[in-house]
Design an enzyme around this catalytic site. Sequence first.
Site, short mmCIF file in Angstrom:
data_model
loop_
_atom_site.label_atom_id
_atom_site.label_comp_id
_atom_site.label_asym_id
_atom_site.label_seq_id
_atom_site.Cartn_x
_atom_site.Cartn_y
_atom_site.Cartn_z
N LEU A 27 0.87 -1.17 0.00
CA LEU A 27 0.00 0.00 0.00
C LEU A 27 0.91 1.22 0.00
O LEU A 27 1.98 1.21 0.61
CB LEU A 27 -0.90 0.03 1.24
CG LEU A 27 -1.98 -1.04 1.36
CD1 LEU A 27 -2.73 -0.87 2.68
CD2 LEU A 27 -2.95 -0.99 0.19
N ASP A 28 0.49 2.28 -0.68
CA ASP A 28 1.26 3.52 -0.65
C ASP A 28 1.40 4.02 0.79
O ASP A 28 0.57 3.73 1.64
CB ASP A 28 0.56 4.60 -1.48
CG ASP A 28 0.57 4.28 -2.97
OD1 ASP A 28 1.43 3.50 -3.40
OD2 ASP A 28 -0.29 4.83 -3.68
N ARG A 29 2.44 4.80 1.03
CA ARG A 29 2.68 5.36 2.36
C ARG A 29 1.43 6.04 2.93
O ARG A 29 1.09 5.87 4.10
CB ARG A 29 3.83 6.38 2.30
CG ARG A 29 4.04 7.16 3.59
CD ARG A 29 5.03 8.29 3.40
NE ARG A 29 6.38 7.79 3.27
CZ ARG A 29 7.20 7.56 4.29
NH1 ARG A 29 6.78 7.79 5.53
NH2 ARG A 29 8.41 7.12 4.09
#
Length: 287
Positions: free
Chosen positions: A63-65
């Site tokens: 997942l993106d930051r």
Amino acid sequence: MRPGSADRIVFLYEDADIVAVDKPEGLATMAPEGSRSRNLYDIVTAHIQRRNPKGRAAIVHRLDRDTSGVMVFAKNARAKKTLMDNWNELVRERGYTALVSGIPGGESGILDSWLAESPGGQVHETRPGLRGSLRAITRWRVIQSGSGLCLLDLRLETGRKHQIRVQLAAAGHPVAGDPRYGDGTDPLGRLALHAHLLVLMHPFTAEVLRLESPAPESFRRALSGIPAAKGQTGQRPNPPSERGGSRGPGARGRREPGSIYIPRAVPDHRESGKPGARGGKRGRGGS
């Protein structure tokens, strides 16, 4: 990410082979090369090593930051290989909640486009079949709207890098708090994207796990024009977890005043056996 939120990771499910967590926004899945910044991989590895000093987490999707929600790690090399080799077949469903700018026309629809990544890592839509591009399919449904914003339920048929963010931006409704893909609003002080559902067939037992994490209540509050409180970024409070049972930490947990209870993963007994092909290639991205 709020101070201390990384120390209160909620463990949704755990057995000998896999562990599922509720990732806070603002916490990287893994630190960049050469960096010692705090990240989810190190936190999950430390958790595993409390019982198995030689154990380590293994990343099988990301997942993106700035995206929060359900994320799964493997706990051994066998589980990592099986999950990565069969990810598209093992994942039954992936659901996201997004707060977007503007009000889409209609109550539901399908975003079907081709995506390509530039050398700098920016993803963009391109013409179908262009060399190096990948088809991306996202189903969307309106949950609620207000204050010039709309809350969407999104289901991924594929899992491309930044798929949701790029497709919604191209459709004229970028995810709130996403200046990278064209949104100038920031009602929550964070990227308003949350992975609320992952339905996964266990790689060895064929048990179907329904892993869930409700989106932060601030997503809905923003529809009424209620700004995020100072010092809060829209991530819902994490209740403390308790150890116990074969599923490990997070079995139920003690509910604190004002917190939102997240149930542990439970088998979905309506499904069993090997899954058939559904939609396009899901991949491991999508956020």
